[in-house]
Design a protein around this motif. Structure first.
Motif: not given
Length: 276
Positions: A61-66, A68-75
């Motif tokens: 799972p990923k969280q995004f800023g603007s 396609s920019l990834v603000s969090r890459w989940d473990d």
């Protein structure tokens, strides 16, 4: 409970959405979930080896800023060592069509919530599927301090490196710019090894000092300096021990078939023709 995601039916966007939904389900550790996404083997997975941290460009799972920019890459390991970057200018981009995180080589890096390698002098293994896009020196992962660190370091156009506690290493083997490689770095407590695409390219005795667990960074140096990744990362997985030959070969086979690069494996590799 086992949940399977079939990308052929739902597409990459659906895989990401469903993976994010599963991450929110209570009582379902991420490490015990199996996914059958694009290219991913449906049998054995790194979860069988109890990883300390496990990142997958598509399944995590990923969280995004603007955009396609990834603000969090989940473990995916269940240990919640999620890797974050709050500064937009330092966030890698996610390519959903091809399944990778793109690091710009200048600013981009992600910071795990805790170190991927335990403090002390114990054994560890770190594996990555990575494509390097230029000939400059680059870090894959590092942690620690100026005289007490572990660095997984890609050298220039000529090869690979594995620096421990400031003990530098010349380039080993060969490295093709613009191509995906499976790299596995192992420290056993008395030796360090590098395997690339299923072949050992370095093995040498080495006894290291105590490691600091501070300042973990994916894609850059522990001091937030230069030599950040310029390229594409598909997988990054760490283990709190060295792997047996059988387990290392299983991991190589999994990653090779996960990312459709089984052709990289040498003839005679036990998982060249099929995933473990």
């Amino acid at each position: 409970m086992i949940i399977d995601l079939v990308a052929g039916e739902m597409g990459r966007a659906g895989v990401d959405a469903a993976a994010s939904l599963m991450a929110a389900l209570p009582g379902l550790p991420m490490a015990r979930r199996r996914h059958a996404a694009v290219g991913e083997p449906s049998g054995w997975s790194p979860a069988e080896l109890s990883p300390r941290a496990w990142y997958d460009a598509v399944l995590s799972p990923k969280q995004f800023g603007s955009g396609s920019l990834v603000s969090r890459w989940d473990d995916l390991s269940g240990n919640e060592r999620h890797a974050a970057q709050n500064t937009a200018a330092f966030q890698p981009a996610y390519d959903a069509a091809d399944g990778w995180l793109e690091f710009d080589g200048t600013n981009d890096a992600l910071v795990p919530s805790s170190s991927l390698i335990a403090a002390g002098t114990g054994s560890f293994t770190l594996a990555a599927v990575y494509r390097k896009d230029n000939t400059a020196d680059r870090y894959v992962y590092s942690q620690g301090g100026s005289s007490n660190h572990r660095s997984i370091f890609l050298g220039g156009a000529s090869g690979w490196r594995f620096s421990l506690w400031g003990a530098l290493m010349s380039d080993q083997g060969s490295l093709s710019v613009g191509a995906d490689h499976i790299a596995i770095w192992t420290y056993t407590g008395s030796a360090r090894q590098i395997h690339v695409d299923g072949a050992q390219i370095f093995s040498g005795s080495y006894s290291a000092a105590n490691l600091l667990a501070s300042s973990p960074v994916i894609g850059g140096p522990f001091d937030n300096g230069a030599n950040r990744i310029a390229g594409r990362m598909r997988s990054l997985i760490s283990f709190g021990a060295g792997l047996s030959q059988q387990d290392r070969e299983r991991l190589e086979g999994y990653l090779a078939h996960r990312w459709s690069i089984a052709g990289n494996l040498p003839a005679g590799h036990p998982h060249k023709a099929a995933a473990p």
